[in-house]
Design a protein around this motif. Sequence first.
Motif, short mmCIF file in Angstrom:
data_model
loop_
_atom_site.label_atom_id
_atom_site.label_comp_id
_atom_site.label_asym_id
_atom_site.label_seq_id
_atom_site.Cartn_x
_atom_site.Cartn_y
_atom_site.Cartn_z
N ASP A 183 41.44 42.15 -5.52
CA ASP A 183 41.09 41.34 -6.69
C ASP A 183 41.41 42.13 -7.95
O ASP A 183 41.02 43.30 -8.07
N LEU A 184 42.11 41.48 -8.86
CA LEU A 184 42.42 42.07 -10.16
C LEU A 184 41.56 41.38 -11.20
O LEU A 184 41.58 40.16 -11.33
N ARG A 185 40.77 42.15 -11.90
CA ARG A 185 39.96 41.63 -13.00
C ARG A 185 40.57 42.11 -14.31
O ARG A 185 40.83 43.30 -14.48
N VAL A 186 40.78 41.15 -15.20
CA VAL A 186 41.41 41.42 -16.49
C VAL A 186 40.38 41.20 -17.58
O VAL A 186 39.67 40.19 -17.57
N GLU A 187 40.31 42.13 -18.51
CA GLU A 187 39.37 42.04 -19.63
C GLU A 187 39.50 40.67 -20.31
O GLU A 187 40.60 40.22 -20.63
N GLY A 188 38.37 40.02 -20.51
CA GLY A 188 38.35 38.74 -21.20
C GLY A 188 38.60 37.53 -20.32
O GLY A 188 38.57 36.40 -20.79
N ASP A 189 38.83 37.71 -19.02
CA ASP A 189 39.08 36.61 -18.10
C ASP A 189 38.06 36.68 -16.97
O ASP A 189 38.06 37.64 -16.20
N PRO A 190 37.19 35.66 -16.84
CA PRO A 190 36.15 35.72 -15.81
C PRO A 190 36.66 35.47 -14.39
O PRO A 190 35.94 35.70 -13.43
N HIS A 191 37.90 35.00 -14.26
CA HIS A 191 38.44 34.67 -12.94
C HIS A 191 39.38 35.76 -12.44
O HIS A 191 40.40 36.03 -13.08
N PRO A 192 39.06 36.36 -11.31
CA PRO A 192 39.97 37.40 -10.78
C PRO A 192 41.24 36.77 -10.20
O PRO A 192 41.25 35.61 -9.81
N ARG A 193 42.28 37.55 -10.19
CA ARG A 193 43.52 37.17 -9.52
C ARG A 193 43.50 37.88 -8.18
O ARG A 193 43.11 39.04 -8.10
N ARG A 194 43.90 37.19 -7.12
CA ARG A 194 43.83 37.76 -5.78
C ARG A 194 45.23 37.99 -5.22
O ARG A 194 46.10 37.14 -5.35
#
Length: 66
Positions: free
Chosen positions: A7-18
């Motif tokens: 899971d990639l979490r990006v600052e300012g985005d509550p939805h992770p990219r998988r």
Amino acid sequence: MTLEWFDLRVEGDPHPRRFDSAASARTYLLRVERLSEAAADELLIAGEVHPPLSRRSLELRPLHSE
């Protein structure tokens, strides 16, 4: 064969990219997030990267199956 998901979490985005592998995450980081090779490698090794290496703070975590 078992896939190792990330899971990639990006600052300012509550939805992770998988991602289904470190390689697919790295491709995304280079193309979409426009990270340098050094910043992408740092994220894959350390699990996080912050400005000035990236435009935003990023965290990459492996998912653990239960």
